[in-house]
Scaffold this active site. Structure first.
Site: not given
Lengths: 251, 210
Positions: A12, A131
């Site tokens: 990230d 997702d």
């Protein structure tokens, strides 16, 4: 003989720095993206994925300089995602050294974008991130970082992405993400057995056996994991050795 | 000072190739991007990266680099991916297109020859089987993994041209070597340390060519 199963650490990135946190709480600076990417490359990572989590619009250019610096020093495929909205965003990332770009919300709101981008620069560059969350026995697609429920069913959407030219599917189980409870092999195998493009498993890796199950039962072509590598629980080498001992082809 | 010209025809991952070469060259080398024939005339080494479709690549090369084939035959050359495939006689991509015919053999679609459950493109790390010892393989163990991304595969028909082969259900040619021409289907620029070693070996090999 097939290709080796890939192990992909996911980093990230916020405002140009790699960050790590548990369930989005206590996000801490984890260091320089180049150093971390080099370390993973040396350990045998098959690819590295950067997810830009920078919230502010002004901070978004930072990801370009991160990718450019990493691509100067790390010579394995680099995948970048997070907030990619249009063709220009994809082109900008590729031009600084990304090999693949993941698109998520933009693909759902404008599916033609998948065709447009892949027609112009080739399907190998585009990974559609999907997702999913299980609701009443159906797997439903979510967008906007998991905040917005759509009416799309995961299976149908993945087939459509493939038809429109996606090169790969990054399938994240929102139910499993962050739990360290193992991947959702049910939806993984359903998708992977019915598409002809590679499927990357994401969400739920807590130990090395989870990686193995995603490949064995989920039929995943690659497994993506963040925390088990970031917090030093396992090295990529250990993951490779574990899988190899189980008879899985790894590099 | 020797100049390495990397040929740009607008559709390859040129930047990755430049970055990886930059990593392995010494101060006696200079890297440049070639946009037209005049940019390759004085080059000591030629590199042709590649991505995209064979037909449009060949069209663009024919218009921007009309004498490219002659240069390929006369300078140390490295072709990557599509830059490898267009050296063969014919590619079946886009309903069939004639290529440079520097290497005998054709380029075919994996989808026409392998089982339906095999994924295409052939994407990821696969083993490269070295067919014989060569300076290009120095410090690279036989059957090392390299990174591939392609939907079409080549099969060279002249045994001595085959520097390596690989398997993806079927056996195909993964690198060729003929005189001053070296080319590979896989991407050395994305194959970590073995890939960089191969690029470095290419430079060393070119210095030994007469």
């Amino acid at each position: 003989m097939s290709v080796a199963k890939r192990i992909i650490p996911c980093l990230d990135v916020d405002k140009g720095r790699v960050v790590k946190g548990t369930n989005f709480i206590d996000i801490v600076d984890a260091g320089d993206p180049v150093e971390i990417a080099q370390k993973y490359d040396n350990e045998g990572a098959d690819e590295i994925t950067f997810l830009d989590i920078t919230a502010s619009h002004e901070g978004r250019n930072n990801i370009l300089s991160v990718v450019e610096k990493v691509a100067d020093e790390v010579f394995i495929p680099l995948t970048v995602g997070g907030g990619v909205k249009n063709f220009n965003d994809v082109r900008d990332l590729l031009s600084v050294g990304a090999d693949k770009v993941t698109i998520n919300t933009a693909a759902v709101s404008n599916p033609d974008m998948i065709n447009n981008v892949t027609d112009r620069i080739g399907r190998q560059c585009i990974v559609v991130a999907v997702d999913v969350k299980k609701i009443d026995n159906d797997y439903i697609v979510f967008t906007h970082g998991g905040r917005t429920q759509t009416t799309l069913k995961a299976y149908d959407w993945c087939l459509e992405c493939q038809k429109r030219g996606a090169g790969e599917i990054l399938l994240t189980s929102m139910d499993k993400d962050g739990t360290k409870d193992g991947f959702d092999v049910e939806i993984l195998s359903k998708i992977s057995n019915n598409v002809t493009i590679p499927v990357i498993a994401s969400g739920g890796a807590g130990n090395l056996d989870h990686l193995y199950q995603a490949i064995l039962k989920g039929n995943a072509d690659a497994v993506l994991a963040a925390s088990i590598f970031h917090f030093g629980e396992y090295t990529i080498c250990q993951a490779k050795e574990y899988l190899k001992a189980k008879g899985i082809s790894v590099r | 000072m020797k100049n390495i010209a990397v040929i740009d025809y607008g559709m390859s991952n040129l930047h990755s190739v430049l970055k990886s070469l930059k990593k392995v060259i010494n101060k006696n080398y200079n890297l440049s991007i070639a946009y037209s024939s005049k940019d390759i005339e004085d080059a000591s080494l030629l590199v042709l990266p590649g991505q995209g479709a064979a037909h449009s690549c060949l069209e663009k090369l024919a218009s921007d680099f009309p004498d490219l084939k002659t240069h390929i035959m006369n300078k140390p050359f490295l072709g990557i991916c599509l830059g490898f495939q267009i050296l063969f006689e014919k590619s079946f991509e886009n309903d069939g297109v004639n290529c440079f015919s520097l290497i005998t053999g054709d380029v075919k679609d994996f989808r026409s020859t392998i089982k339906k459950d095999m994924k295409v493109p052939h994407m990821g790390w696969n083993k490269v089987n070295q067919k014989y010892n060569h300076i290009l393989w120095e410090n690279i163990p036989d059957k090392s993994f390299f990174y591939f991304v392609h939907s079409y595969y080549a099969k060279a028909t002249t045994e001595t041209n085959i520097l390596s082969d690989s398997d993806y259900e079927i056996n195909f040619t993964s690198a060729i070597l003929k005189d001053n021409i070296f080319a590979c289907q896989f991407h050395p620029e994305k194959s970590s340390k073995h890939g960089l070693q191969l690029l470095s070996n290419f430079i060393n090999w070119s210095e030994k060519l007469t």
